[in-house]
Design an enzyme around this catalytic site. Sequence first.
Site, PDB file in Angstrom:
ATOM      1  N   GLU A 135      -4.602  -6.457   2.843  1.00  0.00           N
ATOM      2  CA  GLU A 135      -3.416  -7.213   3.266  1.00  0.00           C
ATOM      3  C   GLU A 135      -3.541  -8.690   2.881  1.00  0.00           C
ATOM      4  O   GLU A 135      -2.558  -9.318   2.495  1.00  0.00           O
ATOM      5  CB  GLU A 135      -3.195  -7.063   4.776  1.00  0.00           C
ATOM      6  CG  GLU A 135      -2.765  -5.665   5.208  1.00  0.00           C
ATOM      7  CD  GLU A 135      -3.897  -4.648   5.227  1.00  0.00           C
ATOM      8  OE1 GLU A 135      -5.080  -5.055   5.166  1.00  0.00           O
ATOM      9  OE2 GLU A 135      -3.609  -3.438   5.297  1.00  0.00           O
TER      10      GLU A 135
ATOM     11  N   TYR B  49      -1.584  -3.811  10.923  1.00  0.00           N
ATOM     12  CA  TYR B  49      -2.534  -4.063   9.825  1.00  0.00           C
ATOM     13  C   TYR B  49      -2.388  -5.465   9.240  1.00  0.00           C
ATOM     14  O   TYR B  49      -3.008  -5.793   8.224  1.00  0.00           O
ATOM     15  CB  TYR B  49      -2.319  -3.078   8.661  1.00  0.00           C
ATOM     16  CG  TYR B  49      -2.433  -1.621   8.975  1.00  0.00           C
ATOM     17  CD1 TYR B  49      -2.937  -1.162  10.188  1.00  0.00           C
ATOM     18  CD2 TYR B  49      -2.032  -0.674   8.031  1.00  0.00           C
ATOM     19  CE1 TYR B  49      -3.018   0.197  10.451  1.00  0.00           C
ATOM     20  CE2 TYR B  49      -2.118   0.682   8.289  1.00  0.00           C
ATOM     21  CZ  TYR B  49      -2.615   1.118   9.506  1.00  0.00           C
ATOM     22  OH  TYR B  49      -2.693   2.452   9.750  1.00  0.00           O
ATOM     23  N   ILE B  50      -1.555  -6.263   9.821  1.00  0.00           N
ATOM     24  CA  ILE B  50      -1.204  -7.534   9.175  1.00  0.00           C
ATOM     25  C   ILE B  50      -2.305  -8.592   9.337  1.00  0.00           C
ATOM     26  O   ILE B  50      -2.384  -9.542   8.584  1.00  0.00           O
ATOM     27  CB  ILE B  50       0.153  -8.055   9.719  1.00  0.00           C
ATOM     28  CG1 ILE B  50       0.827  -8.975   8.678  1.00  0.00           C
ATOM     29  CG2 ILE B  50       0.008  -8.750  11.074  1.00  0.00           C
ATOM     30  CD1 ILE B  50       2.294  -9.248   8.952  1.00  0.00           C
TER      31      ILE B  50
ATOM     32  N   GLU C 251       0.846  -1.190   0.000  1.00  0.00           N
ATOM     33  CA  GLU C 251       0.000   0.000   0.000  1.00  0.00           C
ATOM     34  C   GLU C 251       0.891   1.253   0.000  1.00  0.00           C
ATOM     35  O   GLU C 251       1.747   1.389   0.887  1.00  0.00           O
ATOM     36  CB  GLU C 251      -0.902  -0.015   1.244  1.00  0.00           C
ATOM     37  CG  GLU C 251      -1.903  -1.164   1.211  1.00  0.00           C
ATOM     38  CD  GLU C 251      -2.413  -1.581   2.596  1.00  0.00           C
ATOM     39  OE1 GLU C 251      -2.236  -0.813   3.558  1.00  0.00           O
ATOM     40  OE2 GLU C 251      -2.953  -2.699   2.708  1.00  0.00           O
TER      41      GLU C 251
ATOM     42  N   HIS D  65      -0.904   1.692  15.565  1.00  0.00           N
ATOM     43  CA  HIS D  65       0.342   1.918  14.817  1.00  0.00           C
ATOM     44  C   HIS D  65       1.553   1.666  15.711  1.00  0.00           C
ATOM     45  O   HIS D  65       2.601   2.272  15.541  1.00  0.00           O
ATOM     46  CB  HIS D  65       0.419   3.350  14.272  1.00  0.00           C
ATOM     47  CG  HIS D  65      -0.748   3.752  13.445  1.00  0.00           C
ATOM     48  ND1 HIS D  65      -1.947   4.156  13.989  1.00  0.00           N
ATOM     49  CD2 HIS D  65      -0.915   3.783  12.097  1.00  0.00           C
ATOM     50  CE1 HIS D  65      -2.790   4.433  13.012  1.00  0.00           C
ATOM     51  NE2 HIS D  65      -2.193   4.208  11.864  1.00  0.00           N
TER      52      HIS D  65
END
Lengths: 337, 405
Positions: free
Chosen positions: A60, A86-87, A29, A129
Amino acid sequence: MTQMNMIQAINSAHENLLERDKSVVVFGEDAGYFGGVFNATEGLQEKFGKQRCFDTPISEGGIIGAAIGMAVNGLKPLVEIQFSDYIYPGFDQIVSEAARIRYRSAADFTVPLTIRTPCGGGIRGGQTHSQSPEAIFTHVSGLKTIMVSNPYDAKGLLIAAVEDPDPVIFFEPKRLYNGPFSGDPAAPSQSWENHEFGDVPEKYYSLPLGKARVVKEGADLSIITYGTMVHVSLAAAEKSGLDVEVIDLRTLSPIDLETITASVQKTGRCLVVHEATFTGGYGGEILSLIQENCFYNLEAPIRRVAGWDIPYPHAFEWEYFPGLDRVVRAINIVMEG
Amino acid sequence: MNKLKIPAPKYRPGDAPNFENMMVGVNQNLSKPNIDSAPLDMMDHALGLVRVLNDEGELYGEWIPDISDDELLKGLSDMVITRIYDDRMQVMQRVGKMSFYLKCTGEEAIAVAQTAALEDQDMCFASYRQQGILIARGFPLLTMMNHCLSNSQDICKGRQLPIMYTWSEGNYFTISGNLGTQFPQAVGWAMASAYKGESAVASTWIGDGTTATNDFHQGMTFASVYKAPALLNVVNNQWAISSFQGFAAGEGTTFASRGIGYGIPGIRLDGNDFLAVYAVTKWAAERARAGHGSTLIEHFTYRAAAHSTSDDPSKYRPENEQEFWPFGDPIDRLKAYVIKKGIWSEKKHEALVKEHTKTVFDAYKKAESYGTLSSGDRPEVSTIFEDIFEQPTNTLRRQRQELGI
């Protein structure tokens, strides 16, 4: 040799890989035209063309699923998951697919795939994050898991990960991108300039996976750590005034048990330090291995310093972060034990 | 009053199924568009039903494919052997020779006809109900059986459930068992083919139920974004174990129509019509090879058998529902057509069935001599520590020593 920060070193690894091997393809991304939100892939699309470094949908599972298919078809995908937080949408593709395709097909198919992903806190990223999910991956058979702590290792290990014939998860503590971090947010920020491991060859080189580094030798106590906490542990060692040995695991799985046991057998005292949450963290695994292999060498109970068992709280990240004082305090407890 | 709506199939055990009105208003006489047609210009194909053999077994419409007599007879033979193989393996599971089995009864045309229309270089990312691909491509029955029995000759070394075959040499990807994961993988494989400038396409199959997974949407998005040369098949056999296709949001719409929103043409076809599957596959493969991207193909069919040996369909649907299915049986239909065409006969068919029955029986006897899950030879136990990585880690070496092998 050239001075590089960790982003530049990672970027340089990409450049060397793309130059050397047409089968290497980079995507993620914002990783193409824009060069990634942390600039890790900056300039690559311009230099190598949009088919070798490109942007992807915010997906993802799609990134990793497609990368598996590409790897099966002879390419070596090097993909970025923008934040390791975000995985999870790609988790099934990593755990059930990438990690097991060699095994389930009895090596009829293999998946040479590298997934890079920034991790860790200390950058005011809040709970989405800042996570360090490495232990979720070290638990998975068929995956290799790396967490780097400096530019030199980042480049050499990233190249090794891409050369490796199996899937590798490559964690980059983003707090270390621009410089080492002592764990004291009030201290002036440091840079990689003039740092031993900020000196990075521009040429292609790789470092062996599965090998820890003794960052600092010592006789009183061993700290087993990785990622950002390598630097916090070094600062804590200095502050403690003791002769502390600090080991940077670099590769978490497969683990370098020999280097760990040699150290603990020598010092007889051990502290395990990581930024990830405590319960079920990789520290528990390290501690168990030391207990199994070094019990009769131990002069005190092993202790762990880790993040609290809470999400990374935005306004209180320094209360979460296992900083300098907590490490020093733990050193003293192990020494008294 | 509880206002939550929960979908339910029209018929449950004890009901008399009636599908007479199922296709009222559905266009079954569709044009054959150019291979570069825009998805939006193919809405009718997504909502209609491509057929080549009508209810009377006669060819009709624009989709009649150019197919040789040899190909027709090979297709029929492959479907017949697939069904005999399934029946034999199911019986052997019932007597305890293997842990599990899963038949594709009624869906043979979907795998066999598509394989016939693809090139050998094309890569198949199948689900677990397309054993017909392997048979059509000539994977030895004995190798398939050795796998299902997890015996000493099993090329998967006893690691996989029966039916989760792998055959890289035949361009057939290792079956996962986690539903849908192969969908974006096939798209990635196709992207790599385009990246290398090659002409091979990827084909992947999932069921109606699996369209609800993230993998379906991820695969569709990637296929559209990168115009991947892929055939994306949804086998709508109406049932996902005990859940009817309404639980995949299939009621009042078609699965093929989901392509349009992604900018991918969707074509629904009669999955029990060998010639329709063949014709649409040829069209989609040609489109993909020419660089126009993927096609979503819905194979409208009916799962005539149980989901697997682990469920009893009479517990959740009328026991004889398949007999009411308006599109018949794919083998019967192709057989009737080739007989009508004058290239086949009842007598020849009888001989074919007999021959294949013997072939399957003999192969099974041979396979059993190499062991079964319950008795005889197994793969070497020490192999369980192999193939985690290319090279074993020290941890794995230590664990192998601990097991004492």
